[in-house]
Design an enzyme around this catalytic site. Structure first.
Site, mmCIF file in Angstrom:
data_model
loop_
_atom_site.group_PDB
_atom_site.id
_atom_site.type_symbol
_atom_site.label_atom_id
_atom_site.label_comp_id
_atom_site.label_asym_id
_atom_site.label_seq_id
_atom_site.Cartn_x
_atom_site.Cartn_y
_atom_site.Cartn_z
ATOM 1 N N GLY A 8 0.944 -1.117 0.129
ATOM 2 C CA GLY A 8 -0.024 -0.093 -0.067
ATOM 3 C C GLY A 8 0.742 1.248 0.131
ATOM 4 N N TYR A 144 -15.006 -2.008 8.459
ATOM 5 C CA TYR A 144 -13.705 -1.486 8.723
ATOM 6 C C TYR A 144 -13.315 -1.727 10.162
ATOM 7 C CZ TYR A 144 -9.918 1.845 9.171
ATOM 8 O OH TYR A 144 -8.895 2.457 9.308
ATOM 9 N N LYS A 148 -10.267 -4.505 11.653
ATOM 10 C CA LYS A 148 -9.211 -3.856 12.657
ATOM 11 C C LYS A 148 -9.565 -4.626 13.531
ATOM 12 C CE LYS A 148 -7.476 -0.889 9.826
ATOM 13 N NZ LYS A 148 -6.161 -1.421 9.209
HETATM 14 C C1 AKB Z 1 -10.664 6.549 8.302
HETATM 15 O O1 AKB Z 1 -11.356 7.590 8.706
HETATM 16 O O2 AKB Z 1 -11.265 5.304 7.979
HETATM 17 C C2 AKB Z 1 -9.389 6.227 8.844
HETATM 18 C C3 AKB Z 1 -9.259 5.944 10.365
HETATM 19 C C4 AKB Z 1 -9.438 6.659 11.329
HETATM 20 O O3 AKB Z 1 -8.932 4.709 10.293
HETATM 21 N N1 AKB Z 1 -8.470 7.658 8.842
#
Ligand code: AKB
Length: 325
Positions: A8, A144, A148
Site C-alpha cells: 500500500g 472496517y 481492524k
Molecule cells: C478512516 O477515517 O477510515 C481512517 C481511520 C480513522 O482509520 N482515517
C-alpha cells in the site's frame, strides 16, 4: 540488516513512510509495493528505489517479492478505509483480512517482522468515549472496525503461537499535505485545508461538534518507525497501541484555521453514513501504554499542525495552474 517491504506504498501513509524508511535504512533496502502503478511524483519526492506491483490478496505475488528482495520486515499498509469499506463490505473483508492473513503466513514461514496499522475504528458501542483505555470493550459497528479488531487479534495470535514479531498502533485520523487520503471518515480534516487556501470556505460532511482524535503525518510516521524499533523486552502490548496527538471538532479546527486565515468560513452538509461511523468512535484515546512501553511522544498539536499544513498547501497552490485553483 533491514530489508523492508511496504505494501500500500502509494496510499496516504505509505507514500511518506517509504521516503522516511529510505532515508533511515537506505534506498536499496526499502521496496515499495502497491496494486496501482506509481505516477512520476507518487512517492513523495523519495529517492528512486525499487517498486513492485503487488496485489495483497495474492499470496504468491507477495512471496515472490519477499524472495526476490530477501525481505525481513513488512509494513503492511494496504487496506480499505472506513467509508469505502462500508460501501463495499465484502471487498473490505477480502482486502483487509485476506491481505493481512497472507502477509502473516509469509512472515511466519520467512521469519519476517510485521507492522500493521489498526485504528480508532476498532472501537464502537460500549467503549468509553473519553480517554479510551488501551484495553477495553471493542464492539465496532462497521466492516472496517470488524477487520481492524480481527486484525489486531490475528497479529496477537501469530506472535503468541508462532513467535512472529508483529507490532502496530491504533491510528486516529491522519492529516497530511502530501498524498490525499481515500475513503476515510476523518478525511474532512485534510480537505478543509485545500478549500481554506483555494476558496476561503468549506462544507463539512461531519457535524460541527463531532470530536475525533487526530494526528499530523510526521507523528504518524514516527509512531510506525518507533514501535518497530522498540526494545522487545519492554513491550507488554504489541499490535494495537493507542496513539494520539490531538482531538478536535470541525468547529474547533475551523477556529484554528481562522487564526491564520481570519476570513475562513465553514458550513455543514452532514453525510449520514460517515456521521454514524464518526459517532461510533472515541472522542479521545488514552495513549499512556505507548508512552510507557516505547516512549511515544507526538511533536505536533492543533495549532502547530494547522500552521504547517497551511504553509505547505499555500506553497503547493501557488505552483498550481489557474484552472485548478
Ligand atoms: C478512516 O477515517 O477510515 C481512517 C481511520 C480513522 O482509520 N482515517
Amino acid at each position: 540488516m533491514e530489508r523492508i517491504l511496504v505494501t500500500g506504498a502509494l496510499g496516504q501513509i505509505g507514500s511518506e513512510l517509504v521516503a522516511t524508511l529510505r532515508e533511515r535504512y537506505g534506498n536499496e533496502n526499502v521496496i515499495a509495493s502497491d496494486i496501482k502503478m506509481p505516477t512520476a511524483d507518487a512517492l513523495a519526492g523519495a529517492e528512486p528505489g525499487f517498486f513492485e506491483h503487488v496485489d495483497c490478496t495474492n499470496h504468491d505475488q507477495i512471496q515472490q517479492v519477499v524472495d526476490r528482495h530477501r525481505i525481513d520486515t513488512i509494513y503492511h499498509l494496504a487496506a480499505l478505509l472506513s467509508a469505502v469499506a462500508e460501501e463495499r463490505p465484502q471487498m473490505a473483508w477480502e482486502i483487509n483480512m485476506g491481505g493481512l492473513y497472507h502477509v502473516l503466513e509469509i512472515a511466519r514461514s520467512n521469519g519476517c517482522a510485521v507492522f500493521t496499522p489498526s485504528s480508532i475504528g476498532a472501537f464502537g458501542e460500549g467503549t468509553p468515549k473519553d480517554s479510551t483505555p488501551q484495553d477495553t470493550v471493542q464492539r465496532p459497528s462497521t466492516m472496517y472496525g470488524v477487520t481492524k479488531v480481527a486484525g489486531e487479534l490475528l497479529c496477537d495470535y501469530y506472535h503468541r503461537r508462532f513467535g512472529v514479531d508483529t507490532r502496530g498502533v491504533r491510528y486516529p485520523g491522519i492529516i497530511s499535505h502530501v498524498a490525499p487520503p481515500g475513503g476515510g471518515t476523518t478525511d474532512y480534516a485534510v480537505d478543509i485545508f485545500y478549500h481554506a487556501v483555494r476558496h476561503g470556505n468549506f462544507t463539512s460532511f461531519l457535524g460541527p461538534d463531532t470530536r475525533l482524535d487526530m494526528m499530523y503525518m510526521p507523528d504518524a510516521i514516527k509512531a510506525a518507525v518507533d514501535v518497530m524499533e522498540a526494545e522487545a523486552a519492554r513491550l507488554k502490548h504489541r499490535n494495537a497501541f493507542n496513539v494520539t496527538a490531538m482531538n478536535f471538532t470541525p468547529e474547533e479546527l475551523a477556529a484554528a484555521i481562522r487564526k491564520v486565515l481570519p476570513r475562513f468560513e465553514i458550513d455543514y452538509d452532514v453525510d449520514p453514513i460517515r456521521q454514524r461511523i464518526a459517532d461510533s468512535w472515541p472522542n479521545s484515546l488514552d495513549d499512556s501504554a505507548a508512552r510507557e512501553e516505547w516512549n511515544w511522544q507526538p511533536a505536533f498539536d492543533l495549532d502547530s499542525m494547522v500552521e504547517d499544513m497551511l504553509e505547505n498547501i499555500s506553497r503547493k497552490a501557488s505552483r498550481e495552474p489557474a484552472d485548478k485553483a
